[in-house]
Design an enzyme around this catalytic site. Structure first.
Site, PDB file in Angstrom:
ATOM      1  CB  CYS A 111      -3.798   5.692   6.279  1.00 26.52           C
ATOM      2  SG  CYS A 111      -3.685   4.025   6.983  1.00 26.52           S
ATOM      3  CB  CYS A 154      -0.899  -0.005   1.240  1.00 28.02           C
ATOM      4  SG  CYS A 154      -1.844   1.502   1.480  1.00 28.02           S
ATOM      5  CB  CYS A 206      -7.013  -1.542   3.614  1.00 30.82           C
ATOM      6  SG  CYS A 206      -5.936  -1.749   5.048  1.00 30.82           S
ATOM      7  CD  GLU A 235     -16.517  -4.598  29.851  1.00 28.38           C
ATOM      8  OE1 GLU A 235     -16.402  -3.363  29.813  1.00 28.38           O
ATOM      9  OE2 GLU A 235     -15.566  -5.381  29.661  1.00 28.38           O
ATOM     10  CE1 TYR A 256     -10.082  -3.441  33.282  1.00 26.86           C
ATOM     11  CE2 TYR A 256      -9.052  -5.406  34.188  1.00 26.86           C
ATOM     12  CZ  TYR A 256      -9.230  -4.044  34.196  1.00 26.86           C
ATOM     13  OH  TYR A 256      -8.554  -3.269  35.110  1.00 26.86           O
ATOM     14  CB  CYS A 259      -3.593  -4.951  23.733  1.00 33.08           C
ATOM     15  SG  CYS A 259      -4.372  -3.694  24.760  1.00 33.08           S
TER      16      CYS A 259
END
Length: 459
Positions: A82, A78, A164, A338, A317, A413
């Site tokens: 972006c 690509c 994409c 949650e 979570y 993460c």
């Protein structure tokens, strides 16, 4: 004491040899020991660069010209830039090495746990077209509706970025056709400066395994001219479309979705699978965007949890209950917490879809709910956490430490906040046994991890 002046000035041009990578994937070169970080340059490359920012201890540069290239450089699929795919100029092998190194580094420097095994990162066999969701801005140029991601660090739409290489290929087919329909039927694009116009964003969600498609039109008002004709053409062109939804967002805001959602055609949900489990997905559902690697991640979390049939598990979570239901396949009872009420409603429905009656979901902040559970006599054998990028609040970590589960499985993460939280848990009486990085987002600088902790015998 006199301040040491950096050996470079803004706008100076240098030809440098690069020796390392930052966690963000920027190339690192040094000028008289002063680090300069430059995007899109790899170790062992030589490049002509311009200094664009000078800080006390490091600076940033812009690539002008490559004079020597690395064997790890690949041609990006690509050329839009972006900013979403920071590593697409880098071979996949080097991407994995970089992410592995990032996890090793924070385990050593932040957690001070350099003896804990960090296993080789689990990458993808086919690291492309993995994203099952896109929400893309809509704009106008020369009287024509355009769609595209924002240019990096701006709100300028990169015109008609219809495809994409990390999006599901179905999304790459739906978006350009939808844009053509918007122009065909004269739908007015929203302008964020004037707060005028109608269509703000288009969201497309795809079931990776079911192939179901949901299309969401985010509009400024509840009006949607020509919607019946648009729906007819979309559903004729794409029979796999199961749901077409309008979301109304009348606020001046960068938040994509508003509070009001209306199904224009089809079902309220689409469905997808992770392993043997089926999940309902609404426009606002948090569902992992890479279901192939999600299965890899959850399998590892389940392995580290080492659950037997008599174990009681807390899933903090818990979101829409995806990890909870994986755990419930093995456990006696799973309690999910949650803070988002809509997510808990989805979680309850997902439990029903999968015939799981050993799961109980509660709305609330885990750090407040868990102490109450402890007072009521709930003693979990395992606690699983999957917090946002900021990691766990100290209050939550203290509540988890007080419950003294036999094992903690931490799904993260963000390796930096994982390492910070592991240090707190270690000091609270737990021992980190192992860490497994998983590449959920190829071509980006993000990396997920699963860590296993056990309660120390002295506790």
């Amino acid at each position: 004491m006199a301040k040491t002046k950096p050996p470079v000035n803004k706008n100076e041009i240098y030809t440098l040899t690069f020796e390392d990578l930052t966690h963000e994937g920027n190339g690192v070169a040094k000028i008289e020991g002063y680090p300069l970080f430059v995007p899109e340059v790899l170790p062992d490359e030589q490049a002509k660069v311009k200094v664009v920012k000078v800080n006390k201890n490091f600076g940033f540069g812009k690539l002008l010209e490559l004079t020597k290239t690395s064997s790890h450089r690949v041609e990006p699929t690509c050329h839009v830039h972006c900013g979403g795919c920071q590593l697409q100029h880098m071979s996949y092998d080097l991407q994995l090495q970089m992410k592995q190194g990032q996890v090793h580094n924070v385990m050593k420097k932040v957690a001070h746990l350099d003896q804990v095994p960090v296993h080789p990162i689990l990458g993808m066999e086919e690291p492309s077209h993995y994203r099952n969701k896109v929400q893309i801005p809509v704009g106008e140029k020369n009287g024509e509706v355009i769609v595209g991601f924002y240019q990096k660090r701006s709100h300028r739409i990169l015109q008609n970025q219809d495809t994409c290489h990390i999006q599901d290929e179905a999304i790459n087919e739906v978006l350009p056709f939808t844009r053509q329909l918007m122009n065909k039927y004269g739908i007015q694009a929203y302008d964020e400066k004037s707060h005028r116009g109608q269509l703000r964003h288009i969201m497309v969600r795809v079931g990776h395994y079911t192939k179901d498609i949901m299309i969401v039109f985010v509009t400024k008002t509840s009006k949607f001219p020509e919607k019946d004709r648009i729906i007819k053409e979309l559903t004729e062109q794409f029979p796999q479309v199961k749901s077409i939804v309008q979301n109304v967002n009348d606020q001046r805001t960068n938040v994509v979705l508003g509070k009001k959602t209306k199904v224009l055609w089809g079902e309220n949900y689409i469905y997808d699978k992770i392993g043997d489990l089926t999940f309902a997905i609404s426009p606002k559902s948090f569902f992992q965007v890479n279901p192939v690697q999600t299965k890899v991640l959850y399998d590892k979390a389940l392995e580290y949890a080492n659950i037997d049939k008599d174990d009681v598990v807390i899933d903090a979570y818990c979101g829409i209950g995806s990890i909870s239901l994986f755990l419930a396949q093995k456990a006696k009872k799973v309690y999910g917490i949650e803070v988002v009420p809509e997510a808990i409603e989805d979680a309850k429905m997902n439990a029903e879809i999968n015939g799981m009656n050993n799961v109980e979901f509660s709305v609330g902040q885990a750090e407040k709910v868990m102490p109450k559970w402890k007072e009521q006599g709930l003693d979990p054998d395992v606690i699983v956490v999957d917090p946002p990028r900021k990691g766990c609040d100290v209050d939550f970590l203290e509540a988890m430490i007080a419950m003294k589960p036999k094992r903690i499985v931490y799904v993260s993460c963000n390796p930096s906040t994982l390492a910070r939280d592991l240090r707190i848990l270690e000091d609270g009486g737990f021992e980190t046994k192992q860490v497994q990085p998983v590449d959920m987002f190829p071509s980006t600088n993000h990396v997920e991890c699963v860590a296993e902790l056990t309660l120390k015998l002295s506790n």
